[in-house]
Design an enzyme around this catalytic site. Structure first.
Site, PDB file in Angstrom:
ATOM      1  N   SER A 158      43.311  38.683  42.366  1.00  0.00           N
ATOM      2  CA  SER A 158      42.546  38.974  41.435  1.00  0.00           C
ATOM      3  C   SER A 158      42.405  38.058  40.317  1.00  0.00           C
ATOM      4  CB  SER A 158      42.786  40.427  40.916  1.00  0.00           C
ATOM      5  OG  SER A 158      43.922  40.375  40.240  1.00  0.00           O
ATOM      6  N   LYS A 196      47.229  41.198  34.614  1.00  0.00           N
ATOM      7  CA  LYS A 196      45.723  41.155  34.073  1.00  0.00           C
ATOM      8  C   LYS A 196      45.494  40.574  32.674  1.00  0.00           C
ATOM      9  CE  LYS A 196      43.752  43.287  37.768  1.00  0.00           C
ATOM     10  NZ  LYS A 196      45.347  43.045  38.685  1.00  0.00           N
TER      11      LYS A 196
END
Length: 237
Positions: A158, A196
């Site tokens: 990701s 993230k």
């Protein structure tokens, strides 16, 4: 011999990698060099690659590696450090169990800091909360700076557009606050840990991936605890 723009771009990429562990985006490079289009950055990167100063990793978005810094540059561009010697990258030994600095005549070059590897972190869908220590790494102190640190092995894709790949080991500085735009280790609902980019949207916290295949997740501030901020990255070839 490098032109001024080539040298400026190489130094910018090198400094960003030292500070964050990930290369700058093309937009950031364009802004830093005050160029009007990304095509100019593409030409500079191609020239640096052809001269052996950087390497592009194939089939990976935003993946640049500085191989060396120049021993000589165009007249008037050299700094004392760049004029006297080339770039000395960290050398990662085969198992990633030890990391040692490349040979250097500087005093204290052999010193290392022991950093615990606290299991795996998801760069994809969040996984179970950070595990207990699995092993340690010996890291050159210049890669860390001040504060307490730990390392995590990345699982997932990701964050590929931030230059963070599945199988990388990320170096994290412990903290419980971060600025918007920082790449963080976030603990969600005290159960799930994920790597993230932090975005603050009013009273809410957004955890943003660097891969269009993943959606940004938005939480109330009471659901997310910051465990640390990314400061570096190691990769085994």
């Amino acid at each position: 011999m490098l032109t001024r723009k080539q040298y400026d771009l190489l130094r910018f990429i090198h400094e960003r990698l030292k500070e964050t562990g990930v290369p700058p985006s093309f937009d950031e490079m364009k802004e830093a060099l005050d160029l009007r289009s990304k095509s100019g950055i593409h030409r500079l990167i191609t020239a640096l690659e052809e001269r052996g100063f950087i390497r592009r990793l194939p089939n990976r978005a935003r993946a640049l590696e500085v191989v060396r810094l120049p021993d000589s540059v165009a007249p008037g561009l050299a700094t004392p450090r760049s004029a006297s010697r080339g770039f000395s990258p960290s050398v990662i030994e085969g198992s990633l169990g030890k990391v040692r600095p490349a040979a250097d005549d500087d005093e204290g070059a052999g010193q290392v800091v022991t950093v615990p590897v606290m299991g795996r972190i998801a760069a994809g869908s969040p996984i179970s909360a950070i595990q207990t220590r699995s092993h340690t790494l010996n890291i050159p102190p210049e890669m860390l700076g001040s504060g307490e640190h730990f390392a995590l092995e990345v699982r997932g894709d990701s964050m590929i557009e931030a230059g963070i790949l599945d199988g990388d080991t990320v170096l994290i500085r412990k903290c419980d606050t971060a600025d918007t735009g920082d790449i963080i280790v976030a603990l969600v609902d005290d159960e799930e840990a994920t790597l993230k980019r932090l975005r603050k949207k009013g009273a809410s916290i957004a955890l943003e991936a660097a891969n269009p295949a993943y959606e940004t997740r938005i939480f109330g501030p009471d659901r997310v605890r910051i465990q640390g901020r990314l400061i570096g990255l190691m990769r085994r070839y």
